[in-house]
Design a protein around this motif. Structure first.
Motif, short mmCIF file in Angstrom:
data_model
loop_
_atom_site.label_atom_id
_atom_site.label_comp_id
_atom_site.label_asym_id
_atom_site.label_seq_id
_atom_site.Cartn_x
_atom_site.Cartn_y
_atom_site.Cartn_z
N VAL A 219 -14.45 -1.89 -3.00
CA VAL A 219 -13.13 -2.50 -2.76
C VAL A 219 -12.17 -1.33 -2.54
CG1 VAL A 219 -11.30 -3.97 -3.66
CG2 VAL A 219 -13.69 -4.50 -4.18
N PRO A 220 -12.02 -0.89 -1.31
CA PRO A 220 -11.28 0.34 -1.05
C PRO A 220 -9.86 0.33 -1.61
CG PRO A 220 -12.49 -0.32 0.90
CD PRO A 220 -12.62 -1.45 -0.08
N PHE A 221 -9.47 1.49 -2.09
CA PHE A 221 -8.15 1.69 -2.68
C PHE A 221 -7.04 1.21 -1.74
CE2 PHE A 221 -4.63 4.81 -3.53
CZ PHE A 221 -4.29 4.34 -4.78
N GLU A 222 -7.18 1.50 -0.46
CA GLU A 222 -6.15 1.14 0.51
C GLU A 222 -6.01 -0.38 0.62
OE1 GLU A 222 -8.66 3.19 1.05
OE2 GLU A 222 -7.57 5.10 1.03
N ASP A 223 -7.12 -1.12 0.50
CA ASP A 223 -7.05 -2.58 0.53
C ASP A 223 -6.31 -3.12 -0.69
OD1 ASP A 223 -8.43 -2.58 2.89
OD2 ASP A 223 -10.32 -3.32 2.05
N GLY A 224 -6.54 -2.49 -1.83
CA GLY A 224 -5.84 -2.91 -3.03
C GLY A 224 -4.34 -2.71 -2.92
N LEU A 225 -3.93 -1.61 -2.31
CA LEU A 225 -2.51 -1.33 -2.19
C LEU A 225 -1.79 -2.37 -1.33
CD1 LEU A 225 -2.42 2.56 -1.73
CD2 LEU A 225 -1.90 1.24 -3.79
N LYS A 226 -2.51 -3.03 -0.43
CA LYS A 226 -1.90 -4.06 0.41
C LYS A 226 -1.55 -5.32 -0.37
CE LYS A 226 -4.71 -2.59 4.39
NZ LYS A 226 -5.83 -3.00 5.28
N GLN A 227 -2.08 -5.45 -1.58
CA GLN A 227 -1.98 -6.70 -2.32
C GLN A 227 -1.08 -6.64 -3.55
OE1 GLN A 227 -6.04 -8.39 -2.86
NE2 GLN A 227 -6.69 -6.72 -1.53
N VAL A 228 -0.88 -5.45 -4.07
CA VAL A 228 -0.30 -5.34 -5.41
C VAL A 228 1.14 -5.83 -5.50
CG1 VAL A 228 -1.86 -3.50 -6.12
CG2 VAL A 228 0.31 -2.91 -5.01
N ASN A 229 1.87 -5.83 -4.38
CA ASN A 229 3.26 -6.27 -4.41
C ASN A 229 3.45 -7.73 -4.05
OD1 ASN A 229 4.38 -3.73 -5.16
ND2 ASN A 229 4.12 -3.01 -3.06
#
Length: 265
Positions: A219-229
């Motif tokens: 689950v790439p870090f960059e994909d996670g950053l798209k969701q956290v907000n």
């Protein structure tokens, strides 16, 4: 504590209950068992009542008719009724367990105090990811579950973990248990079919925890950053030394993160 069980549509589902306090579920991921949470159970059970299932098809838990993410969420809903009737609960899901947690949050938001995605994602599989899973299915069918785990599991850990703690990875593989190829394939097919659940995050009426691994390739870090907000209230943490297995790679930090979130919800 010994395993407990309840019957879901005629199939046994095994789980553990540890501790006292507000109820939280710890939901394991693909190819894991509830034992993946041992470090967290030890750290949290003095303050919280933990329910740790072995998902249908895992350990001694039988397969159910509906092995989709939605079907497995329904099993957790039934388990909540069994062990915490009328209570609001927190779900923490690792990887595939996070996909199930999102399906639960979509279907049963009224009983959640909060939920957490531990190395997980609301995004559906990309075509590239589906192709990778299909290749894995072919390998499992040809070579079996044990060979698949030996080949694929080390890649779930950060490079530094693989270099410095090979014994940790070997121990984890030894603990995986005897999965049938059929079950692993059913999990993979269900993950490929899951829908986009970004709207579940946008519409969440409860706090949402995100734990991201800096070196996570599953689950790439960059994909996670798209969701956290996306949620109205997010708790966001990055495990800088972890791949996809932060509860094992950085257990103390993971424990602190989970404890703080459970206290806040």
């Amino acid at each position: 504590m010994a395993l407990k069980q309840f019957s879901y549509e005629g199939s046994p589902v095994y789980y553990r209950v540890e501790g006292k306090g507000n109820t939280a579920f710890l939901v394991h991921g693909f190819g894991e068992k509830g034992t993946v949470w041992e470090e967290q159970i030890a750290a949290l059970k003095d303050e919280f009542r933990l329910i740790i299932p072995d998902l249908p098809g895992t350990g001694n838990s039988g397969k159910v008719d509906d092995m989709s993410m939605e079907g497995l969420a329904a099993v957790l809903r039934a388990l909540a009724e069994e062990e915490a009737p009328g209570d609001k609960i927190v779900l923490i899901g690792h990887s595939m367990g996070g996909y199930i947690t999102l399906a639960f949050a979509e279907a049963y938001p009224e009983i959640l105090r909060g939920f957490g995605l531990f190395h997980s994602s609301a995004l559906p599989d990309s075509e590239e990811k589906k192709a990778t899973r299909r290749k894995a299915i072919g390998f499992i069918r040809e070579h079996g579950a044990a060979a698949f785990f030996r080949q694929s599991t080390p890649n779930l850990f950060a490079p530094a973990t693989r270099e410095q703690k090979p014994g940790l990875i070997d121990e984890f593989i030894d603990e995986l248990g005897n999965f049938s190829p059929e079950i692993l394939v059913s999990y993979y097919e269900a993950m490929m079919e899951r829908p986009d659940r970004m709207d579940v995050l946008k519409n969440a009426a409860c706090p949402v925890l995100f734990i991201l691994g800096q070196h996570d390739t599953a689950v790439p870090f960059e994909d996670g950053l798209k969701q956290v907000n996306l949620p109205e209230k997010s708790y966001i943490h990055v495990l800088r030394q972890s791949g996809h297995m932060g509860m094992l790679e950085e257990p103390e930090k993971s424990n602190h993160i989970l404890k703080d979130f459970l206290r806040a919800t």
